[in-house]
Write a protein that holds these residues in place. Structure first.
Motif, short mmCIF file in Angstrom:
data_model
loop_
_atom_site.label_atom_id
_atom_site.label_comp_id
_atom_site.label_asym_id
_atom_site.label_seq_id
_atom_site.Cartn_x
_atom_site.Cartn_y
_atom_site.Cartn_z
N LYS A 204 66.14 32.23 -19.03
CA LYS A 204 65.92 31.28 -20.13
C LYS A 204 67.01 30.21 -20.08
CE LYS A 204 65.46 30.99 -25.17
NZ LYS A 204 65.48 31.74 -26.46
N PRO A 205 66.62 28.95 -20.24
CA PRO A 205 67.64 27.88 -20.19
C PRO A 205 68.64 28.00 -21.33
CG PRO A 205 65.53 27.03 -20.95
CD PRO A 205 65.27 28.43 -20.48
N GLU A 206 69.84 27.51 -21.10
CA GLU A 206 70.87 27.57 -22.12
C GLU A 206 70.54 26.64 -23.28
OE1 GLU A 206 74.65 26.74 -20.43
OE2 GLU A 206 74.65 28.52 -19.13
N GLU A 207 70.91 27.08 -24.48
CA GLU A 207 70.68 26.29 -25.68
C GLU A 207 72.02 25.79 -26.22
OE1 GLU A 207 67.52 27.97 -28.35
OE2 GLU A 207 67.66 29.66 -26.96
N ASP A 208 72.73 25.07 -25.40
CA ASP A 208 74.06 24.56 -25.74
C ASP A 208 73.97 23.05 -25.96
OD1 ASP A 208 76.72 24.10 -26.09
OD2 ASP A 208 77.31 24.46 -24.01
N LEU A 209 74.48 22.59 -27.08
CA LEU A 209 74.43 21.17 -27.39
C LEU A 209 75.46 20.36 -26.60
CD1 LEU A 209 73.90 21.18 -31.25
CD2 LEU A 209 72.23 20.65 -29.48
#
Length: 266
Positions: A204-209
């Motif tokens: 799953k792709p990272e959810e980092d802003l």
């Protein structure tokens, strides 16, 4: 101080300070736009990645996927073009560099690329690693729709690609449909036969802003810095000019420090 500021030298430095503030504003705006773009990507992942898959229809990809519909989860049935794998180089998984494997799939009158997963590098980056083949015959696939990536314009040995760019891939697989989308594999039935060179599904792709919002605020805080420095420098120069004009007698007399033993001697 005003007369000093109106001299040619300080007017030029003021112009530099203004230009510095304008540059800081636009650099902050650029970082803010990157933050908004990243926020849109993260929101799309949070909303779509774990959603119930919808049945794939060609209409979903006939026009470019908008940002909010990236990672739309779909299910479809198609047939892989076995033996037509493309390898996207310089892809890292768990700190190891390797390739993502793209295989064309015929489904619903379209031929789409399916990113079947990741394999490690061979002896060197110029050598394409061996890869277990895709299942033959009809396959039911569940995955996520993505827009193709920007072309990096690199000339690589076939079947390698520098990015998941659909136009670049079409030069090697002319049967690909003219849609700017591909599918990231999540699951398939029947599964690929176990071989000596299995693929790892992409995580799953990272959810980092990221730091873009903080950088925007920093640039905007720097905006008045140039003018503040110039005002401080003008004030110091004006004070020094007044002191020189008044002569040495105008300089404040520092009180002589009296030491304890001086008082005792007195």
């Amino acid at each position: 101080m005003l007369r000093l500021w109106l001299t040619r030298r300080w007017l030029l430095w003021t112009l530099v300070g203004v230009l510095f503030g304008v540059a800081c504003f636009y650099l902050g705006l650029w970082q803010w736009h990157r933050h908004v773009e990243q926020r849109t990507k993260v929101d799309a992942i949070a909303r779509n990645y774990g959603a119930t898959p919808v049945n794939f229809e060609p209409a979903l990809v006939e026009s470019p996927l908008p940002a909010e519909r990236q990672w739309t989860r779909v299910t479809l049935t198609g047939t892989y073009a076995v033996g037509s794998d493309l390898l996207v180089r310089n892809r890292t998984l768990d700190s190891t560099v390797g390739f993502e494997v793209l295989t064309p799939m015929e489904t619903g009158g379209l031929t789409l690329l399916v990113d079947r997963g990741w394999v490690p590098n061979a002896a060197d980056a110029e050598t394409s690693p061996p890869v277990d083949p895709a299942p033959s015959g009809p396959v039911q696939v569940t995955g996520w729709l993505r827009t193709g990536e920007v072309s990096l314009g690199r000339d690589l040995p076939r079947p390698q690609l520098a990015s998941v760019n659909i136009d670049d891939a079409r030069t090697q697989v002319p049967s690909l449909s003219r849609v700017d989308a591909y599918l990231v594999l999540g699951a398939q039935q029947p599964a690929a036969a176990a071989g000596d060179h299995p693929l790892r599904l992409l995580p799953k792709p990272e959810e980092d802003l990221g730091p873009h919002q903080a950088y925007a605020y920093q640039w905007w805080l720097f905006m008045p810095g140039g003018l503040v420095f110039i005002i401080f420098a003008i004030r110091r120069e004006a004070a020094a000019t007044r002191l020189d004009a008044a002569g040495p007698q105008a300089a404040p007399v520092r009180a002589k420090k009296v030491r304890i033993w001086d008082e005792e001697d007195a």
